[in-house]
Design a protein around this motif. Structure first.
Motif, PDB file in Angstrom:
ATOM      1  N   ARG A 138      -4.393-120.189   9.575  1.00 30.94           N
ATOM      2  CA  ARG A 138      -3.573-118.838  10.114  1.00 30.94           C
ATOM      3  C   ARG A 138      -4.655-117.810  10.156  1.00 30.94           C
ATOM      4  O   ARG A 138      -4.305-116.819  10.647  1.00 30.94           O
ATOM      5  N   VAL A 139      -5.877-118.010   9.965  1.00 34.10           N
ATOM      6  CA  VAL A 139      -6.960-116.733   9.890  1.00 34.10           C
ATOM      7  C   VAL A 139      -7.788-117.320  10.886  1.00 34.10           C
ATOM      8  O   VAL A 139      -8.697-118.320  11.019  1.00 34.10           O
ATOM      9  N   GLY A 140      -8.075-116.271  12.032  1.00 30.86           N
ATOM     10  CA  GLY A 140      -8.792-116.361  13.245  1.00 30.86           C
ATOM     11  C   GLY A 140      -9.901-115.842  13.004  1.00 30.86           C
ATOM     12  O   GLY A 140     -10.124-114.774  12.274  1.00 30.86           O
ATOM     13  N   VAL A 141     -11.266-116.084  13.879  1.00 24.18           N
ATOM     14  CA  VAL A 141     -12.260-115.341  13.864  1.00 24.18           C
ATOM     15  C   VAL A 141     -12.685-115.078  15.396  1.00 24.18           C
ATOM     16  O   VAL A 141     -12.553-115.918  16.296  1.00 24.18           O
ATOM     17  N   VAL A 142     -12.817-113.640  15.690  1.00 22.85           N
ATOM     18  CA  VAL A 142     -12.963-113.168  17.132  1.00 22.85           C
ATOM     19  C   VAL A 142     -14.342-112.399  17.132  1.00 22.85           C
ATOM     20  O   VAL A 142     -14.022-111.225  16.690  1.00 22.85           O
ATOM     21  N   LEU A 143     -15.567-112.940  17.250  1.00 24.11           N
ATOM     22  CA  LEU A 143     -16.555-111.617  17.316  1.00 24.11           C
ATOM     23  C   LEU A 143     -17.110-111.600  18.729  1.00 24.11           C
ATOM     24  O   LEU A 143     -17.023-112.296  19.715  1.00 24.11           O
ATOM     25  N   GLY A 144     -17.803-110.381  18.788  1.00 25.63           N
ATOM     26  CA  GLY A 144     -18.493-109.973  20.220  1.00 25.63           C
ATOM     27  C   GLY A 144     -20.123-110.327  20.211  1.00 25.63           C
ATOM     28  O   GLY A 144     -20.364-109.975  18.932  1.00 25.63           O
ATOM     29  N   ASN A 145     -20.584-110.628  20.898  1.00 20.82           N
ATOM     30  CA  ASN A 145     -22.159-110.526  21.031  1.00 20.82           C
ATOM     31  C   ASN A 145     -22.608-110.595  22.521  1.00 20.82           C
ATOM     32  O   ASN A 145     -21.898-111.028  23.388  1.00 20.82           O
ATOM     33  N   MET A 205     -17.036-121.066   8.398  1.00 23.21           N
ATOM     34  CA  MET A 205     -17.566-121.841   7.597  1.00 23.21           C
ATOM     35  C   MET A 205     -17.640-121.302   6.146  1.00 23.21           C
ATOM     36  O   MET A 205     -17.251-121.694   5.289  1.00 23.21           O
ATOM     37  N   GLN A 206     -18.357-120.036   6.160  1.00 17.17           N
ATOM     38  CA  GLN A 206     -18.577-119.364   4.903  1.00 17.17           C
ATOM     39  C   GLN A 206     -17.190-118.841   4.307  1.00 17.17           C
ATOM     40  O   GLN A 206     -17.069-118.623   3.245  1.00 17.17           O
ATOM     41  N   LEU A 207     -16.037-118.341   5.181  1.00 18.88           N
ATOM     42  CA  LEU A 207     -14.863-117.833   4.797  1.00 18.88           C
ATOM     43  C   LEU A 207     -13.771-118.559   4.620  1.00 18.88           C
ATOM     44  O   LEU A 207     -12.553-118.213   4.481  1.00 18.88           O
ATOM     45  N   THR A 208     -13.694-119.980   5.146  1.00 12.75           N
ATOM     46  CA  THR A 208     -12.803-120.977   5.302  1.00 12.75           C
ATOM     47  C   THR A 208     -11.563-120.305   6.350  1.00 12.75           C
ATOM     48  O   THR A 208     -10.577-120.214   6.022  1.00 12.75           O
ATOM     49  N   ALA A 209     -11.902-119.705   7.346  1.00  9.20           N
ATOM     50  CA  ALA A 209     -11.251-119.319   8.539  1.00  9.20           C
ATOM     51  C   ALA A 209     -11.031-120.316   9.373  1.00  9.20           C
ATOM     52  O   ALA A 209     -11.998-120.609  10.117  1.00  9.20           O
ATOM     53  N   LEU A 210     -10.008-121.248   9.489  1.00 10.65           N
ATOM     54  CA  LEU A 210      -9.650-122.383  10.211  1.00 10.65           C
ATOM     55  C   LEU A 210      -8.710-122.064  11.432  1.00 10.65           C
ATOM     56  O   LEU A 210      -8.585-123.263  12.242  1.00 10.65           O
ATOM     57  N   GLY A 211      -8.610-120.947  11.771  1.00 11.13           N
ATOM     58  CA  GLY A 211      -7.859-120.798  12.944  1.00 11.13           C
ATOM     59  C   GLY A 211      -8.586-120.785  14.131  1.00 11.13           C
ATOM     60  O   GLY A 211      -9.647-121.217  14.245  1.00 11.13           O
ATOM     61  N   PRO A 212      -8.148-120.193  15.581  1.00  7.68           N
ATOM     62  CA  PRO A 212      -8.701-119.868  16.537  1.00  7.68           C
ATOM     63  C   PRO A 212     -10.179-119.389  16.167  1.00  7.68           C
ATOM     64  O   PRO A 212     -10.330-118.315  15.329  1.00  7.68           O
ATOM     65  N   ASN A 213     -11.194-119.688  16.916  1.00  8.41           N
ATOM     66  CA  ASN A 213     -12.544-119.202  16.344  1.00  8.41           C
ATOM     67  C   ASN A 213     -13.278-119.275  17.873  1.00  8.41           C
ATOM     68  O   ASN A 213     -13.466-120.183  18.675  1.00  8.41           O
ATOM     69  N   LEU A 214     -13.683-117.852  18.059  1.00 10.20           N
ATOM     70  CA  LEU A 214     -14.627-117.701  19.374  1.00 10.20           C
ATOM     71  C   LEU A 214     -15.287-116.529  19.397  1.00 10.20           C
ATOM     72  O   LEU A 214     -15.251-115.490  18.643  1.00 10.20           O
ATOM     73  N   VAL A 215     -16.269-116.539  20.411  1.00 10.06           N
ATOM     74  CA  VAL A 215     -17.248-115.237  20.592  1.00 10.06           C
ATOM     75  C   VAL A 215     -16.924-114.682  22.026  1.00 10.06           C
ATOM     76  O   VAL A 215     -16.902-115.586  23.004  1.00 10.06           O
ATOM     77  N   VAL A 216     -16.997-113.602  22.201  1.00  8.84           N
ATOM     78  CA  VAL A 216     -16.407-112.965  23.611  1.00  8.84           C
ATOM     79  C   VAL A 216     -17.871-112.098  23.868  1.00  8.84           C
ATOM     80  O   VAL A 216     -18.580-111.550  23.118  1.00  8.84           O
ATOM     81  N   ALA A 217     -18.379-112.399  25.146  1.00 10.42           N
ATOM     82  CA  ALA A 217     -19.555-111.650  25.601  1.00 10.42           C
ATOM     83  C   ALA A 217     -19.234-110.899  26.880  1.00 10.42           C
ATOM     84  O   ALA A 217     -19.002-111.393  27.966  1.00 10.42           O
ATOM     85  N   THR A 218     -19.254-109.641  26.697  1.00 16.42           N
ATOM     86  CA  THR A 218     -18.998-108.513  27.758  1.00 16.42           C
ATOM     87  C   THR A 218     -20.173-107.490  27.499  1.00 16.42           C
ATOM     88  O   THR A 218     -19.813-106.174  27.833  1.00 16.42           O
TER      89      THR A 218
END
Length: 408
Positions: free
Chosen positions: A100-107, A149-162
């Motif tokens: 239930r923990v997601g990761v969404v980062l920008g780059n 991997m480092q945080l054991t965050a197994l929900g939705p995982n993506l990077v957005v690029a704008t």
């Protein structure tokens, strides 16, 4: 105005920028208004050989020998910031509901240093000297992949690029994931480590960078009449977001709320903003509508404020037209421009302004451009209670994103 959606709380922040490693160091430096730009030996011989690098960043000491060797700098910065943010939020990653923990980062540029090193090896030593690790460091998706991997965050995982709006876009997407019920916690923000020679040479040749080589510390000067371009920077900012009710139920500290988000496209030019600012205005009005606040409610703007001629004029005209005369700052005067990470860094600073009642000054603002009619905070930090603020980001490709940050 529209009807505000449920609130999303910021419960943790982590920062690694040229202003320092950690939230405390960052906040002290940006509030001091002391710039970080300096001559960069890694860029020696280029048309512009200064930048804003993270001081004293030792990946081996901070992350261990294996991670320091295997991962690109963009991952190093993100991981250090994420660890601080998660600890700040009071989470034990062994105890949370990982799916239930997601990761969404920008780059914007991915693992630029890894790619450049591989390209150099290919052309100077041959194909058998290219490290296979480049294919798990250069791709942009790996920034959030390694965090999971480092945080054991197994929900939705993506990077957005704008482009330079990526950090704010990521925060907006993360907020939507919480409000839609996809996740209960989202680790969001952005990381960028662009200070490789090829991209820096390209930015210089397109005329985007300041050429104030005789005085790098004075080069990033948002809204100043004598500005001549931005100063490239590296950095990362990570925020932990949760639904406010959930955060309160577990007794978490709520630093501020992300109450609104808006985005748009200029549809105008590859690298220049629409001179009328119609795109960023649509994003700003959409964010205000999403938050259910009126333009007159906005007391502070953390501006994109790149120190380029076109951006500062366009953005300032939109702020004046839509918001009137809030207290405006650009923290890029201190930190430089961290490209895809800039928006997340500035949202983090906006959260700290709302939390602490202090607006950092715009460094190097000596003479306000006469075409800019704004209340720009300069010289020193301004003590002021801020309950509603906006943070703006504009990117190449005409991509715009705005976040509304409010007091809990």
């Amino acid at each position: 105005m529209g009807t505000a959606r449920p609130a999303v709380a910021v419960t943790g922040i982590g920062l690694v920028t040229a202003a320092g490693i950690g939230v405390t160091a960052n906040w002290e430096r940006v509030c001091s208004g002391v710039p970080t730009a300096a001559t960069d030996p890694e860029l020696a011989g280029l048309p512009v050989a200064f930048s804003c690098r993270v001081p004293g960043f030792d990946a081996r000491a901070l992350l261990g020998r294996n991670a320091a060797w295997r991962l690109d700098r963009v991952n190093h910065l993100a991981l250090v910031a994420a660890r601080e943010a998660v600890a700040d939020a009071g989470w034990d990653t062994d105890g949370w509901d990982a799916p239930r923990v997601g990761v969404v980062l920008g780059n914007a540029l991915g693992g630029a240093v890894s790619y450049e090193n591989a390209h150099t090896a290919l052309h100077t030593e041959g194909p058998d000297r290219v490290s296979p690790l480049v294919m798990v460091n250069w791709p942009i998706n790996m920034i959030s992949g390694y965090l999971a991997m480092q945080l054991t965050a197994l929900g939705p995982n993506l990077v957005v690029a704008t482009a330079c709006a990526s950090g704010v876009t990521a925060i907006g997407v993360a907020r939507d994931m919480l409000l839609s019920g996809q996740c209960d916690v989202v680790i969001t923000g952005a990381s960028e480590a662009p200070l490789a020679r090829t991209p820096m040479a390209a930015y210089a040749m397109m005329g985007a960078l300041s050429r104030r080589s005789d005085d790098p510390a004075a080069a990033s000067r948002p809204f100043d009449a004598d500005r001549d371009g931005f100063v490239a920077a590296e950095g990362a900012a990570i925020l932990v977001l949760e639904r406010e009710d959930d955060a309160r139920a577990r007794g978490a500290r709520i630093r501020a709320r992300i109450s609104g988000y808006g985005s748009s496209a200029d549809g105008h030019h590859a690298s220049a903003p629409d001179p009328e600012g119609r795109g960023v205005e649509r994003a700003l009005r959409a964010a205000l509508d999403d938050a259910g606040v009126a333009p007159s409610d906005v007391e502070h703007v953390n501006a994109h404020g790149t120190s380029t001629k076109l951006n500062d004029l366009t953005e300032s005209a939109v702020i004046r037209r839509v918001l009137g005369s809030p207290a405006v700052t650009s923290t890029k005067g201190v930190t430089g421009h961290a490209l895809g990470a800039a928006g997340a860094i500035e949202v983090a600073y906006t959260v700290l302004t709302v939390e602490n009642g202090v607006i950092p000054p715009t460094a190097n603002l000596e003479k306000l451009d006469p075409e800019i009619d704004l209340d720009v905070v300069a010289d020193r930090a301004r003590t002021r209670r801020v309950r509603v603020a906006t943070s703006h980001s504009l990117g190449f490709g005409g991509q715009n994103a705005v976040a509304v940050v409010t007091a809990p």
